[in-house]
Design an enzyme around this catalytic site. Structure first.
Site, mmCIF file in Angstrom:
data_model
loop_
_atom_site.group_PDB
_atom_site.id
_atom_site.type_symbol
_atom_site.label_atom_id
_atom_site.label_comp_id
_atom_site.label_asym_id
_atom_site.label_seq_id
_atom_site.Cartn_x
_atom_site.Cartn_y
_atom_site.Cartn_z
ATOM 1 N N ASN A 1 -9.004 1.856 21.298
ATOM 2 C CA ASN A 1 -8.663 0.878 20.258
ATOM 3 C C ASN A 1 -7.441 1.439 19.552
ATOM 4 O OD1 ASN A 1 -8.576 -1.072 18.315
ATOM 5 N ND2 ASN A 1 -10.301 -0.319 17.126
ATOM 6 N N GLY A 2 -6.388 0.619 19.379
ATOM 7 C CA GLY A 2 -5.189 1.080 18.682
ATOM 8 C C GLY A 2 -3.967 0.861 19.564
ATOM 9 N N LYS B 1 -11.251 -9.905 13.001
ATOM 10 C CA LYS B 1 -11.802 -9.590 11.680
ATOM 11 C C LYS B 1 -11.033 -8.446 11.028
ATOM 12 C CE LYS B 1 -14.376 -9.734 8.116
ATOM 13 N NZ LYS B 1 -14.054 -10.819 7.156
HETATM 14 C C1 AGP Z 1 -8.794 -13.846 5.564
HETATM 15 O O1 AGP Z 1 -9.764 -14.883 5.684
HETATM 16 C C2 AGP Z 1 -8.474 -13.168 6.866
HETATM 17 N N1 AGP Z 1 -9.614 -12.732 7.541
HETATM 18 C C3 AGP Z 1 -7.374 -12.123 6.708
HETATM 19 O O2 AGP Z 1 -6.307 -12.691 5.961
HETATM 20 C C4 AGP Z 1 -7.798 -10.810 6.002
HETATM 21 O O3 AGP Z 1 -8.023 -11.057 4.630
HETATM 22 C C5 AGP Z 1 -6.642 -9.802 6.149
HETATM 23 O O4 AGP Z 1 -6.443 -9.570 7.525
HETATM 24 C C6 AGP Z 1 -6.906 -8.477 5.436
HETATM 25 O O5 AGP Z 1 -8.031 -7.855 6.004
HETATM 26 P P1 AGP Z 1 -8.679 -6.600 5.211
HETATM 27 O O6 AGP Z 1 -9.159 -7.131 3.893
HETATM 28 O O7 AGP Z 1 -9.789 -6.114 6.093
HETATM 29 O O8 AGP Z 1 -7.584 -5.587 5.034
#
Ligand code: AGP
Length: 602
Positions: A101-102, A597
């Site tokens: 991953n990465g 996510k």
């Molecule tokens: C928001 O609904 C999205 N899933 C996305 O904008 C998310 O907030 C953004 O990628 C930041 O993620 P994090 O809070 O895990 O850093």
């Protein structure tokens, strides 16, 4: 991003790994694969397919006897989602397999060197270089963990790596840099995974791995070292989430479950931090309050939390506050000093853009605090202090309860720092403690909005309007609709309409207006904005408390609150609107297309 799991024990490795990958599906992926160590000296059993996990299971025609193996769900970065590009990647003899991953930033340089050595590449991935590099190193050292340590010193970029070697059937070796890896400690069995969801059903005992560490697990043993082979004692912790918490709990989707968990998430984030009229944050007691400027860095919904929090943070600490997209800040030459306080906001604590921005800020001397929902993740580990939100696992890609608790966390910081600076503050603790009930009330009365959403199903675009703290709420409403309903949506500051956007308004244009309390100095201005767009044919849904008395057909009422706290309430109907629209469109609510996510690549 990619989901990773390794298992070694006495049960069927295939069964445990497939079950673990299923628990990691929420991370978003477009291919999956597995490598099983069936017998010493025999080539590994490797199966991998593009698409969903079901395709991989189809490829596993029989239950393997292996009791150790590694599994992977891939979110494509280098090379499209194909069978060939899916992980694991192995050397030509099938003796060594790697999952990753990465992003290995120097993989092309390594690939060139490996081709000169005679390796034949079959995939377009950066990971295949690692597999060949590891196999060659293993030939020299004869020990997988030593080989892993050696190659990690050559890799640039971010990685969570797991590897198996058919000469050592019960051993799995892992390594991490800038990417999550956690050890699940069982009885006579051990796990390595990108997050605890993969093994929480089997053990709640976990070990947190640090930067540039290598871990070797067998059913009986876990050994962690640095890249020079020095033994390291990892931080052990018990996972407080049970597997139910990560299940849907009877709701149709994780997102709906998490919308309805918001009262509890806010209450849990406030818990133990309010004493009478005071806010006590032991986690931040060592942070000096002599900062002259606050800079908030985040992405997406977390960025909107920062934009909302800015108003209270400025007002209650008398300090200038800027809020910037992490991905933009990362490549600027900003002027920071040790008098700059940087607050990063991240639900996952692994967002690469935010992590790199944090590092950039630290290199310029800033003091750093992270607001995070994932214990033991990379961003808090690299910050001077962390204020954890207690929203519980947020599985749906669309962030909901994390957002509300991020805003709460900023308010707690603002009140705590304001108090420490001796600033006379309004008594907000009572108002904060009332929020969970007010959110609950909205959820109990939001049914009409579900019906109302149907009337907008065929809209080609939806506009969101807000002013002051309502403006970032409008931006968040638009983002939710984009990411869930795949509809065009845009958030505007009400005062900006006349500077261009009002040209968009025509007969039937849907406009969702976030209306401040009537006591607000901008209430009259917001009413004017609503009248302006209605005069040009817009269909307005107002999100407003009982003090709003304009006669319009569609109003979603929210309870009264302090103006600065209102976004925590007005955003809830916007989440429900987007959720309902996603259902109407037949979209994958919890895993919208193209999204992940946790975006652990830049
Ligand atoms: C928001 O609904 C999205 N899933 C996305 O904008 C998310 O907030 C953004 O990628 C930041 O993620 P994090 O809070 O895990 O850093």
């Amino acid at each position: 991003m990619c989901g990773i799991i390794g298992y070694t024990g006495s049960d069927s490795a295939q069964a445990r790994i497939i079950e673990g990958l299923r628990k990691l599906e929420y991370r978003g992926y477009d291919s999956a694969g597995i490598a099983l160590v069936e017998e010493a000296k025999k080539p590994l059993l490797i199966a991998k397919r593009a698409g969903k996990l079901a395709n991989l299971e189809e490829a596993l025609t029989k239950e393997s006897r292996a009791s150790a193996g590694i599994g992977h769900t891939r979110w494509a970065t280098h090379g499209g989602p194909t069978d060939m590009n899916a992980h694991p990647h192995a050397d030509e003899t099938g003796k060594v397999a790697v999952i990753h991953n990465g992003i290995i930033e120097n993989y092309l340089e390594l690939k060139h060197e490996l081709e000169i050595r005679g390796h034949k590449f079959k995939s377009e991935t950066d990971t295949e270089s690692v597999a060949f590099l590891l196999a060659d190193e293993l030939k020299k050292t004869g020990n997988l963990a030593s080989a892993m340590r050696a190659i990690c010193k050559r890799l640039k970029g971010s990685f969570t790596l797991l590897a198996v070697d058919s000469d050592n059937p019960r051993i799995i070796v892992g390594a991490r840099r800038n990417s999550p890896l956690v050890v699940g400690v069982g009885k006579g069995e051990n796990y390595l995974a990108s997050d605890v969801s993969a093994f929480i059903a089997f053990t709640k005992s976990a070990l947190e791995l640090g930067q540039d560490q290598v871990v070797e697990v067998s059913p009986e043993k876990v050994e962690v070292t640095d890249l020079d082979g020095r033994i390291v004692t990892p931080h052990a912790y018990e996972i407080t989430w049970d597997s139910k918490a990560a299940e849907r709990g009877g709701f149709k989707h994780f997102m709906l479950k998490e919308i309805y968990e918001q009262p509890k998430a806010v209450a849990d984030t406030l818990l133990g931090r309010i004493k009478g009229e005071k806010v006590e944050l032991a986690e931040l007691k060592d942070i000096k309050i002599d900062f002259e400027r606050i800079l908030i860095l985040a992405c997406g919904t977390a960025f909107h939390a920062g934009l909302i929090g800015k108003y209270a943070l400025e007002e209650w600490t008398h300090t200038p506050v800027d809020v910037e997209l992490a991905s933009e800040f990362r490549y600027r030459k900003p002027v920071l000093s040790n008098k700059t306080l940087v607050i990063t906001i991240s639900q996952s604590g692994e967002t690469m853009d935010t992590l790199m921005a944090l590092r950039h800020a630290k290199s310029l001397g800033a003091t750093t605090i992270s607001i995070c929902n994932t214990i033991g993740s990379t961003i808090p580990r690299e910050s001077d202090a962390v204020l954890y939100t207690h929203a519980g696992p947020e599985i749906a890609v669309a962030s909901t309860k994390a957002l509300l608790t991020q805003i709460i966390a900023i308010y707690l910081i603002a009140l705590n720092f304001g108090e420490r600076k001796g600033i006379k503050l309004p008594n907000m603790t009572g108002e904060l403690l009332e929020l969970p009930n007010k959110i609950q009330k909205i959820l109990e009365t939001v049914e009409p909005l579900r019906e109302m959403t149907r009337g907008y199903k065929d809209a080609t675009s939806v506009l969101f309007l807000g002013r002051h703290v309502g403006y970032p709420a409008a931006l968040e409403g638009a983002l939710k609709l984009k990411e869930l309903a795949y509809m065009h949506a845009e958030g505007f500051a009400g005062g900006e309409l006349k500077h261009g956007p009002i040209a968009l308004i025509e007969n039937g244009t849907p406009v969702i207006a976030i209306v401040p309390p009537a006591s607000s100095e901008i209430a009259a201005k917001m009413i004017s904005n609503i009248e302006e767009v209605r005069a040009r044919g817009a269909r307005v849904i107002a999100i407003a408390d009982s003090s709003f008395n304009l006669e319009i057909p569609e109003i979603i009422r929210i309870p009264k609150s302090h103006e600065l706290l209102q976004p925590i309430l007005s955003i809830v109907p916007l989440q429900v609107f987007a959720y309902e629209m996603s259902l109407l469109k037949g979209n994958d609510v919890d895993q919208p297309r193209n999204l992940a996510k946790s975006v652990t690549v830049e």
